[in-house]
Scaffold this motif. Structure first.
Motif, PDB file in Angstrom:
ATOM      1  N   PHE B  82       0.816  -1.219   0.000  1.00 32.06           N
ATOM      2  CA  PHE B  82       0.000   0.000   0.000  1.00 32.06           C
ATOM      3  C   PHE B  82       0.852   1.273   0.000  1.00 32.06           C
ATOM      4  N   ARG B  85       3.137   3.620  -4.549  1.00 31.48           N
ATOM      5  CA  ARG B  85       1.991   4.168  -5.304  1.00 31.48           C
ATOM      6  C   ARG B  85       2.337   4.373  -6.781  1.00 31.48           C
ATOM      7  N   ILE B  89      -2.155   0.839 -11.878  1.00 35.89           N
ATOM      8  CA  ILE B  89      -3.082   0.338 -10.851  1.00 35.89           C
ATOM      9  C   ILE B  89      -3.705  -0.970 -11.331  1.00 35.89           C
ATOM     10  N   LEU B  91      -5.526  -2.885  -8.829  1.00 34.79           N
ATOM     11  CA  LEU B  91      -6.695  -3.088  -7.961  1.00 34.79           C
ATOM     12  C   LEU B  91      -6.940  -1.815  -7.139  1.00 34.79           C
ATOM     13  N   SER B  92      -8.153  -1.282  -7.239  1.00 37.09           N
ATOM     14  CA  SER B  92      -8.502  -0.094  -6.456  1.00 37.09           C
ATOM     15  C   SER B  92      -9.327  -0.508  -5.252  1.00 37.09           C
ATOM     16  N   LEU B  93      -9.010   0.142  -4.124  1.00 34.00           N
ATOM     17  CA  LEU B  93      -9.712  -0.190  -2.887  1.00 34.00           C
ATOM     18  C   LEU B  93     -10.282   1.088  -2.277  1.00 34.00           C
ATOM     19  N   ASN B  96      -8.941   5.575  -0.774  1.00 36.51           N
ATOM     20  CA  ASN B  96      -7.856   5.960  -1.685  1.00 36.51           C
ATOM     21  C   ASN B  96      -6.670   4.993  -1.658  1.00 36.51           C
ATOM     22  N   LEU B  97      -6.935   3.729  -1.355  1.00 36.86           N
ATOM     23  CA  LEU B  97      -5.874   2.716  -1.378  1.00 36.86           C
ATOM     24  C   LEU B  97      -5.947   1.975  -2.696  1.00 36.86           C
ATOM     25  N   TYR B  98      -4.770   1.702  -3.262  1.00 39.44           N
ATOM     26  CA  TYR B  98      -4.751   0.887  -4.481  1.00 39.44           C
ATOM     27  C   TYR B  98      -3.444   0.099  -4.568  1.00 39.44           C
ATOM     28  N   ILE B  99      -3.524  -0.967  -5.346  1.00 40.93           N
ATOM     29  CA  ILE B  99      -2.354  -1.824  -5.527  1.00 40.93           C
ATOM     30  C   ILE B  99      -1.869  -1.652  -6.969  1.00 40.93           C
ATOM     31  N   THR B 100      -0.553  -1.404  -7.106  1.00 47.74           N
ATOM     32  CA  THR B 100       0.006  -1.242  -8.454  1.00 47.74           C
ATOM     33  C   THR B 100       0.830  -2.481  -8.823  1.00 47.74           C
TER      34      THR B 100
END
Lengths: 266, 254
Positions: B82, B85, B89, B91-93, B96-100
């Motif tokens: 997390f 950044r 991207i 997966l968006s969570l 405002n958290l996302y996995i790149t």
């Protein structure tokens, strides 16, 4: 109250205990003796579920130790370890006694009351730092913190190791008093004089098996059993054996004195 | 993890290697793990560690160590994934958290690196007697005996403290402290007060060790010599060569 049925225990592939069977009734004072490595400490740890039997069952106050958590069994079984420093973890004697109570009680008033009573019973000063006390005093604090929980069963793993005679007798008198009031006491001890003075029943362990399970008087005069467990009877018992049949079964100094007096009078 | 740093007795080819060879092997494998920035390479290094453990007859210990490291790795992974950044991207969570893709790759690499770098050092300690390690430090690396002794003693104390801590936990569980709970946070909270008895027993042990060393003439020792000699044989050279090769491949792949 305590029942071991066909209990076996092994560490990895090494058998430590093999088919152990015995029952202990409420209020008994049982000593477990045997040479080093006989499996005494392993047997003790089975009493409160610190170790679970590989096969067979251990029932303590109607609880199966295989499925009951040790922290639950602690409400019934008080366990005093050989080394009090592993048990003591608080900065004052009072906090140390209260620490165990807080695990099982929620009523603050009751915790306070039990702390006060226990400290008075053991003659302990609540504000003292337990780590600055002598070995005997630390053992007393460890015992006090267990007694405060009012367990029905008290398991003692060599409670007098490293204590001088006075400290040893003080601890044993407290334990004996608890036993007189109905607490079941199970004690591992190498000191046969202490066993003869306090225990009613003796279980002799050897190579993971029970070599003898009988009254203290019977075991102390059974030369074969004692030899096979590398034990020596108390000196007074040995003297009684040498003096002949008339003195048989004498284990304590008081018994010997009474016998000699009665013989002199007659 | 019980007894993980304790010496495992054996007569295997790994046990018989010169302690210095084992140190070089461990150090170069550790370095290779840090150098490689390729997931496949990191997996190969871990696999090599398992093969070494198999040859030393300590596969069970190595797998236990690997599983523990991976468990620690999961925590690191969750933090890392997390925090990175940059990248695309995947997966968006919420919040405002996302996995790149970069975050995912780097986090996996981090966990594998942790395992690949820790395993050889621990395995080396497991298959080497502390006395041999001390002698090699003094004889071959010419490190003053005092420093070597301090380092080795510190290593030797780890399993002792582990045993002591287990004993303390047993004693506390026996008095009703819920160490047998399945809740890890509760368990951590319960461990904190136990630092006091552990610290006290540790200081006592260290003091005892220092006094007995002095009584046995620790300060009288003048020469950096030892009774046992440590020679290199063909296997030692072979292992060193393989270790250097492994580092070289890691560099190339990176």
């Amino acid at each position: 109250m305590i029942k071991f049925s066909n209990v076996c225990f092994a560490y990895e592939k090494t058998n430590i205990l093999d088919n152990i069977n015995f029952s202990i009734n409420k209020g008994e004072f049982v000593a477990i003796v045997g040479r080093n490595g006989a499996g005494k400490t392993t047997l003790m740890k089975l009493f409160n579920g610190l170790l679970k039997p590989t096969s067979g069952n251990v029932n303590i106050a109607n609880l199966d130790t295989k499925i009951s958590k040790t922290s639950e069994l602690a409400k019934h079984v008080g366990f005093l370890f050989q080394n009090p420093d592993r048990q003591i973890c608080q900065n004052t004697v009072k906090a140390e006694i209260a620490f165990g109570l807080k695990c099982v009680l929620t009523d603050k008033g009751e915790i306070e009351k039990r702390c006060k009573d226990t400290m008075a019973r053991f003659g302990l000063i609540g504000e003292k730092d337990p780590f600055s006390l002598s070995r005997g005093e630390r053992q007393k604090v460890a015992l006090a913190s267990i007694i405060a929980l009012s367990p029905k069963i008290l398991v003692l793993d060599e409670p007098t190791t490293g204590l001088d005679y006075k400290e040893c007798m003080h601890i044993m008198e407290i334990i004996n008093e608890l036993n007189q009031n109905g607490t079941t006491v199970i004690m591992v001890c190498h000191d046969m004089e202490l066993v003869a003075d306090f225990a009613q029943r003796v279980i002799v362990l050897g190579e993971g098996n029970i070599l003898a399970d009988a009254s203290c008087k019977k075991v102390m005069v059974d030369a074969d059993v004692l030899r096979s467990a590398s034990l020596a009877p108390p000196q007074i018992a040995e003297l009684a054996i040498r003096l002949g049949e008339d003195f048989e079964g004498i284990l304590t100094l008081d018994e010997m004195t009474d016998k000699i007096e009665s013989r002199c009078l007659s | 993890m019980k007894g993980i740093l304790e010496y495992s007795q054996g007569e295997t080819i790994i046990h018989k290697l010169n302690p210095l060879t084992k140190m070089i092997l461990a150090f170069l494998l550790c370095l290779s793990s840090f150098v490689s920035n390729n997931i496949l390479m990191a997996v190969v290094i871990i696999a090599l560690n398992i093969i070494i453990a198999y040859m030393a007859n300590i596969t069970k210990k190595a797998l236990l160590l690997l599983s523990t490291l991976l468990k620690i790795g999961v925590v690191l992974f969750l933090f890392q994934i997390f925090f990175i950044r940059t990248g695309n991207i995947i997966l968006s969570l919420p919040l405002n958290l996302y996995i790149t893709d970069m975050g995912l790759e780097f986090s996996i690499l981090l966990v594998l690196r942790l395992a690949g770098a820790t395993m050889p050092l621990v395995l080396m300690i497991t298959v080497t007697r502390m006395s041999d390690l001390t002698n090699v430090f003094v004889q071959k690396l010419h490190i003053p005996y005092k420093y070597t002794f301090a380092f080795i003693t510190a290593l030797r104390f780890i399993p002792i403290f582990e045993n002591e801590m287990n004993g303390i936990i047993e004693a506390q569980t026996a008095r009703g402290v819920e160490f047998d709970t399945k809740n890890p946070i509760k368990k951590i909270k319960l461990v904190l007060p136990l630092c006091v008895p552990l610290l006290i027993s540790s200081v006592k042990r260290i003091e005892g060790g220092a006094i007995s060393a002095e009584l046995r003439g620790f300060n009288v020792r003048q020469k950096n010599s030892g009774y046992k000699k440590y020679y290199f044989n063909i296997f030692d050279y072979l292992v060193i060569l393989l270790s250097v090769l492994m580092l070289f491949v890691s560099f190339v792949v990176a």
